[in-house]
Scaffold this motif. Sequence first.
Motif, short mmCIF file in Angstrom:
data_model
loop_
_atom_site.label_atom_id
_atom_site.label_comp_id
_atom_site.label_asym_id
_atom_site.label_seq_id
_atom_site.Cartn_x
_atom_site.Cartn_y
_atom_site.Cartn_z
N ALA A 28 0.87 -1.18 0.00
CA ALA A 28 0.00 0.00 0.00
C ALA A 28 0.90 1.23 0.00
N GLU A 29 0.34 2.36 -0.34
CA GLU A 29 1.11 3.59 -0.34
C GLU A 29 1.54 3.93 1.08
N ARG A 30 2.77 4.39 1.21
CA ARG A 30 3.27 4.77 2.54
C ARG A 30 2.38 5.86 3.13
N TRP A 31 2.17 5.76 4.44
CA TRP A 31 1.42 6.80 5.15
C TRP A 31 2.38 7.46 6.13
N ARG A 32 2.48 8.76 6.06
CA ARG A 32 3.45 9.50 6.87
C ARG A 32 2.75 10.51 7.75
N ILE A 33 3.15 10.56 9.02
CA ILE A 33 2.65 11.52 9.99
C ILE A 33 3.84 12.25 10.59
N PRO A 34 3.80 13.58 10.69
CA PRO A 34 4.95 14.31 11.25
C PRO A 34 5.29 13.82 12.66
N THR A 35 6.57 13.71 12.94
CA THR A 35 7.02 13.32 14.28
C THR A 35 6.64 14.41 15.27
N PRO A 36 5.96 14.07 16.36
CA PRO A 36 5.58 15.09 17.34
C PRO A 36 6.81 15.82 17.88
N GLU A 37 6.68 17.09 18.11
CA GLU A 37 7.79 17.89 18.62
C GLU A 37 8.31 17.32 19.93
N GLY A 38 9.62 17.11 20.01
CA GLY A 38 10.23 16.54 21.19
C GLY A 38 10.29 15.02 21.17
N ALA A 39 9.48 14.39 20.34
CA ALA A 39 9.45 12.92 20.19
C ALA A 39 9.38 12.20 21.54
N LYS A 40 8.44 12.63 22.39
CA LYS A 40 8.26 11.96 23.67
C LYS A 40 7.58 10.62 23.47
N PRO A 41 7.88 9.64 24.33
CA PRO A 41 7.32 8.29 24.15
C PRO A 41 5.81 8.26 23.98
N ALA A 42 5.08 8.98 24.81
CA ALA A 42 3.62 8.93 24.74
C ALA A 42 3.12 9.48 23.41
N ASP A 43 3.74 10.55 22.93
CA ASP A 43 3.31 11.17 21.68
C ASP A 43 3.64 10.28 20.48
N VAL A 44 4.83 9.68 20.48
CA VAL A 44 5.20 8.78 19.39
C VAL A 44 4.31 7.55 19.40
N THR A 45 4.00 7.04 20.57
CA THR A 45 3.11 5.88 20.67
C THR A 45 1.75 6.18 20.08
N ARG A 46 1.26 7.39 20.31
CA ARG A 46 -0.04 7.78 19.73
C ARG A 46 0.01 7.73 18.20
N VAL A 47 1.12 8.19 17.61
CA VAL A 47 1.26 8.17 16.15
C VAL A 47 1.36 6.73 15.64
N VAL A 48 2.12 5.89 16.33
CA VAL A 48 2.24 4.49 15.94
C VAL A 48 0.87 3.82 15.95
N LYS A 49 0.10 4.06 16.98
CA LYS A 49 -1.25 3.50 17.06
C LYS A 49 -2.11 3.98 15.91
N GLU A 50 -1.97 5.25 15.56
CA GLU A 50 -2.73 5.82 14.44
C GLU A 50 -2.37 5.14 13.12
N LEU A 51 -1.09 4.84 12.93
CA LEU A 51 -0.66 4.16 11.71
C LEU A 51 -1.22 2.74 11.64
N VAL A 52 -1.18 2.03 12.76
CA VAL A 52 -1.73 0.68 12.80
C VAL A 52 -3.22 0.71 12.45
N GLU A 53 -3.93 1.67 13.00
CA GLU A 53 -5.37 1.78 12.74
C GLU A 53 -5.63 2.19 11.29
N HIS A 54 -4.77 3.04 10.73
CA HIS A 54 -4.94 3.48 9.34
C HIS A 54 -4.91 2.29 8.39
N PHE A 55 -3.99 1.36 8.64
CA PHE A 55 -3.86 0.20 7.76
C PHE A 55 -4.73 -0.98 8.22
#
Length: 291
Positions: A28-55
């Motif tokens: 499938a086409e790559r899906w990209r989300i900007p890295t949250p400012e500061g790349a804190k664990p909780a914020d990155v985890t939220r993005v990872v979860k969003e990617l899993v749900e997207h696919f």
Amino acid sequence: MTVILGIDIGGSGIKGAPVDTATGQLLAERWRIPTPEGAKPADVTRVVKELVEHFQHGGPVGITFPGIVQHGVTLSAANVDQGWIGLDADRLFTDATGCDVHLINDADAAGLAEAKFGAGVGVPGVVMVLTFGTGIGSALINDGVLVPNTELGHLWLRDKHAESWASDRARENDDLNWKQWSKRAVTYLQHLELLFSPDLFIIGGGISKKADRWRDLVTLERSQVVPAALLNDAGIVGAALYAELEAGREKPPRPASVKAQHVEQSATRKTGTKKADPVKKATKAPAKKSK
């Protein structure tokens, strides 16, 4: 066909795609989300979860991380929030997504991908993949088998910290032309060639997209140097390959506490300090006395 979701955590973006691990193709086409400012664990985890749900993915997931990863625990945080140090990131992502998550160093992921589907296909012996970008990541492959967490971007070249001096960011910060940067890159590669004698160097990271500008300038006497073939897909593909290798294996018990690995200070000198070269010290002429 085995389909595994690969996710690549980068400094500016977190991107993912399902991968056919038999062919290395993105399904499938790559899906990209900007890295949250500061790349804190909780914020990155939220993005990872969003990617899993997207696919809408429910199987194993491979994720890259820009630092040392040992048995799913992140041990360094050079360009992300310090809260990652000593964190059981495998468990954090697994709990958040409900998927079987396996974490790998980002350069190691690129190395796996290039060895199986890229510029390292069919190359026996020692292959070294180097990712030149914000820093210098490294992956050491021997007959297709990864030696993880080499972190060779943190070597010192006399008084020069390798990745601070020869990375793509250093090229931009020091306003170097391609010939000037190539001289630095060759000096660094010659040092690695002396230590490891690889059969092949594969140059990846952001610099690989500009290979026509440096390809003829970065050459060595013994080892062949080629640009990476998979470009921006290497991290995603390598993460998926690693998750396939690890899926089903029992994860080792995590220690109660983990000591952080300060990679910037793990080489022969600490950043920001100077230490006299023993050869120079022995041959240095005595200073003139002031009148």
